[in-house]
Design an enzyme around this catalytic site. Sequence first.
Site, mmCIF file in Angstrom:
data_model
loop_
_atom_site.group_PDB
_atom_site.id
_atom_site.type_symbol
_atom_site.label_atom_id
_atom_site.label_comp_id
_atom_site.label_asym_id
_atom_site.label_seq_id
_atom_site.Cartn_x
_atom_site.Cartn_y
_atom_site.Cartn_z
ATOM 1 N N LYS A 173 0.887 -1.174 0.000
ATOM 2 C CA LYS A 173 0.000 0.000 0.000
ATOM 3 C C LYS A 173 0.919 1.217 0.000
ATOM 4 O O LYS A 173 1.394 1.648 1.047
ATOM 5 C CB LYS A 173 -0.886 -0.010 1.248
ATOM 6 C CG LYS A 173 -2.178 0.752 1.131
ATOM 7 C CD LYS A 173 -2.045 2.218 0.815
ATOM 8 C CE LYS A 173 -1.746 3.077 2.008
ATOM 9 N NZ LYS A 173 -1.539 4.505 1.631
ATOM 10 N N GLU A 176 -0.451 7.477 -0.808
ATOM 11 C CA GLU A 176 -1.394 7.993 -1.815
ATOM 12 C C GLU A 176 -0.912 9.328 -2.389
ATOM 13 O O GLU A 176 -1.470 9.832 -3.345
ATOM 14 C CB GLU A 176 -2.813 8.118 -1.232
ATOM 15 C CG GLU A 176 -2.996 9.158 -0.141
ATOM 16 C CD GLU A 176 -2.597 8.653 1.245
ATOM 17 O OE1 GLU A 176 -1.715 7.773 1.366
ATOM 18 O OE2 GLU A 176 -3.175 9.183 2.230
ATOM 19 N N ARG A 177 0.153 9.901 -1.763
ATOM 20 C CA ARG A 177 0.681 11.155 -2.317
ATOM 21 C C ARG A 177 1.775 10.909 -3.348
ATOM 22 O O ARG A 177 2.059 11.759 -4.174
ATOM 23 C CB ARG A 177 1.173 12.051 -1.172
ATOM 24 C CG ARG A 177 -0.001 12.590 -0.349
ATOM 25 C CD ARG A 177 0.442 13.531 0.732
ATOM 26 N NE ARG A 177 0.972 12.825 1.883
ATOM 27 C CZ ARG A 177 1.360 13.414 2.999
ATOM 28 N NH1 ARG A 177 1.308 14.719 3.114
ATOM 29 N NH2 ARG A 177 1.823 12.701 4.016
ATOM 30 N N SER A 226 4.664 8.279 9.811
ATOM 31 C CA SER A 226 4.724 9.189 10.958
ATOM 32 C C SER A 226 4.467 8.428 12.267
ATOM 33 O O SER A 226 3.880 7.340 12.275
ATOM 34 C CB SER A 226 3.685 10.292 10.788
ATOM 35 O OG SER A 226 2.404 9.719 10.707
ATOM 36 N N CYS A 281 13.583 11.162 7.238
ATOM 37 C CA CYS A 281 13.565 10.716 8.633
ATOM 38 C C CYS A 281 14.953 10.800 9.243
ATOM 39 O O CYS A 281 15.106 10.654 10.450
ATOM 40 C CB CYS A 281 13.021 9.298 8.732
ATOM 41 S SG CYS A 281 14.157 8.091 8.049
HETATM 42 P P1 NAD Z 1 2.093 9.078 7.163
HETATM 43 O O1 NAD Z 1 2.126 8.434 8.500
HETATM 44 O O2 NAD Z 1 1.155 10.220 6.953
HETATM 45 O O3 NAD Z 1 1.708 7.992 6.045
HETATM 46 C C1 NAD Z 1 2.397 6.768 5.953
HETATM 47 C C2 NAD Z 1 1.418 5.723 5.427
HETATM 48 O O4 NAD Z 1 0.354 5.565 6.369
HETATM 49 C C3 NAD Z 1 0.778 6.123 4.101
HETATM 50 O O5 NAD Z 1 0.740 5.007 3.256
HETATM 51 C C4 NAD Z 1 -0.606 6.595 4.511
HETATM 52 O O6 NAD Z 1 -1.585 6.328 3.532
HETATM 53 C C5 NAD Z 1 -0.908 5.796 5.765
HETATM 54 N N1 NAD Z 1 -1.729 6.554 6.720
HETATM 55 C C6 NAD Z 1 -1.689 7.893 6.960
HETATM 56 N N2 NAD Z 1 -2.564 8.223 7.916
HETATM 57 C C7 NAD Z 1 -3.182 7.077 8.306
HETATM 58 C C8 NAD Z 1 -4.172 6.760 9.279
HETATM 59 N N3 NAD Z 1 -4.722 7.695 10.036
HETATM 60 N N4 NAD Z 1 -4.551 5.477 9.407
HETATM 61 C C9 NAD Z 1 -4.011 4.511 8.648
HETATM 62 N N5 NAD Z 1 -3.043 4.753 7.710
HETATM 63 C C10 NAD Z 1 -2.641 6.013 7.543
HETATM 64 O O7 NAD Z 1 3.589 9.483 6.811
HETATM 65 P P2 NAD Z 1 4.093 10.344 5.572
HETATM 66 O O8 NAD Z 1 3.705 11.771 5.807
HETATM 67 O O9 NAD Z 1 3.722 9.695 4.300
HETATM 68 O O10 NAD Z 1 5.671 10.163 5.724
HETATM 69 C C11 NAD Z 1 6.448 10.979 6.539
HETATM 70 C C12 NAD Z 1 6.725 10.352 7.877
HETATM 71 O O11 NAD Z 1 7.382 9.103 7.705
HETATM 72 C C13 NAD Z 1 7.649 11.171 8.751
HETATM 73 O O12 NAD Z 1 7.154 11.155 10.053
HETATM 74 C C14 NAD Z 1 8.975 10.443 8.662
HETATM 75 O O13 NAD Z 1 9.835 10.645 9.756
HETATM 76 C C15 NAD Z 1 8.512 9.043 8.569
HETATM 77 N N6 NAD Z 1 9.541 8.180 7.999
HETATM 78 C C16 NAD Z 1 10.237 7.398 8.860
HETATM 79 C C17 NAD Z 1 11.258 6.594 8.383
HETATM 80 C C18 NAD Z 1 12.064 5.750 9.319
HETATM 81 O O14 NAD Z 1 12.896 4.993 8.859
HETATM 82 N N7 NAD Z 1 11.849 5.841 10.626
HETATM 83 C C19 NAD Z 1 11.550 6.591 7.021
HETATM 84 C C20 NAD Z 1 10.807 7.396 6.157
HETATM 85 C C21 NAD Z 1 9.791 8.201 6.677
#
Ligand code: NAD
Length: 481
Positions: A173, A176-177, A226, A281
């Site tokens: 999955k 979506e962005r 996140s 990250c």
């Molecule tokens: P996000 O949490 O908004 O989305 C990640 C995924 O979760 C997406 O596929 C999204 O569709 C899904 N999602 C979003 N909200 C949801 C919800 N309420 N319920 C269920 N699924 C949901 O993260 P993002 O903005 O796409 O990515 C940035 C974040 O990812 C930052 O916090 C960054 O630090 C983190 N990140 C961490 C690592 C790491 O290795 N720790 C690596 C890359 C990114």
Amino acid sequence: MAILKNFINGKFVDAQAEQWQDLPNPANGERMAQVPLSQAQDVDKAVAAASAAFENWARVPAMERARYLFRFRDLLEQNKAELAELVTRENGKNLDDAKGEVRRGIEVVEFACGIPTLMMGRVSADVSRGIDQELIRYPLGVVAAITPFNFPFMVPLWSLPIAIAAGNTFVLKPSERTPQSSNRLAELLLETGLPAGVVNIVHGAKEVVDRVLEHPDIKAVSFVGSAPVAKYVYQTAAAHGKRVQALAGAKNYHIVLKDAPLEKVISLLMSSAFGNAGERCLAGTVVLVEDAVADNFVDALRKAAEELPIGDGMVPGNELGPVIREDHRQKVIGYIDTGVKEGAQLLLDGRKLNVSLPTGYFLGPTLFDHVTPEMTIVREEIFGPVLSIMRVSDLKEALSIANRSRYGNSATLYTNSGPAARTFREQIQAGMLGINIGVPAPMAFFPFGGWKGSFYGDLHATGQEGVDFYTQEKVVITRWL
Ligand code: NAD
């Protein structure tokens, strides 16, 4: 306007969606395509295809499974320039960063090509007289990954190649962005001749994630995103009996000691804090600099930030690209407003751009000085081009401030002092450390993952831990009568 398709059972198929989202190029706002917000039935179809494929795929010898990955690796290599351009168009990062991302993704495929060795078991002869004991690794079944927007090509490859090399079948999955890179991966996988159903992609948002977390036939979930969503995914998937690794948000501290060569530190920090528009990250977001050199350091950093070339990442020379969406830009602006309200000294204000970029989601580099650990801009992940500076008397004070963070993804120390580096290594509470490295990203054969609130689970991504995550073991004790 093209509408992206899901990839199920070896075919691109329409999603059963009732809602679609635009996919703008963050550098100019132009709509490139639309992504469907699939429904639970789409997940069920993908899982059914993956379940049906598993029985045969798990029995394909590891050497043969690896051969698909060798072909995949060659196709990725042949198409790497085009793949990097796609990453820049859908994410906004500059082409050099996108090329680096593609390289790092390919490296995980290369690592997974070693699966015959990586998956080997162990044997002990004569654990008792005439009795032998052996350990054999098996795949889990259908596994799933949920990935973020900031590395649309690389992060799906943290899990996909290792999972399928180990004999699992896979449901992805993507964010979506930034979903287009994943469909390109599927096109290249099709060219390898990979059996239908081994890899499936379902586009969408929360509804898709929730079905993945609850689906009884999915055995393991890899999440990257996140912190609040990571915690939710970890708890929900575990409550449904699944193995989970959830890589979460970050707040990475960079400590500058007085002996560190200033010019080099500034260059490393600039690219750590402002590369990928701070949407990494592993981005350095708080600098702790020793008082003795702080004024010089701050002057040099401000000068470098003022000169940072901003603009479309496709144009060579531009270093700071747009953030992912207008609403994210507004969120980052909100954090800058809060920093000012809470009394941080605004050295450089990214809300005011001195170049004309009317249609993209651009923000200039922002620098805050004299921040304190209690401030919101220090406690929370901003995920934009904002860097905060604190002045400290020594390494000890720096470590005590950094270790108060709820996050522990990565941290960096700038110094040429061996003893200081050792103290840092032993005392900092974070999972990925840099000594004079601005973005300490482990290679594919090492585990990737943080500590504290930056990670939920037991086994990190990639490396041997990645193989362990995607395999289960049998121990056989044998006596011949
Ligand atoms: P996000 O949490 O908004 O989305 C990640 C995924 O979760 C997406 O596929 C999204 O569709 C899904 N999602 C979003 N909200 C949801 C919800 N309420 N319920 C269920 N699924 C949901 O993260 P993002 O903005 O796409 O990515 C940035 C974040 O990812 C930052 O916090 C960054 O630090 C983190 N990140 C961490 C690592 C790491 O290795 N720790 C690596 C890359 C990114």
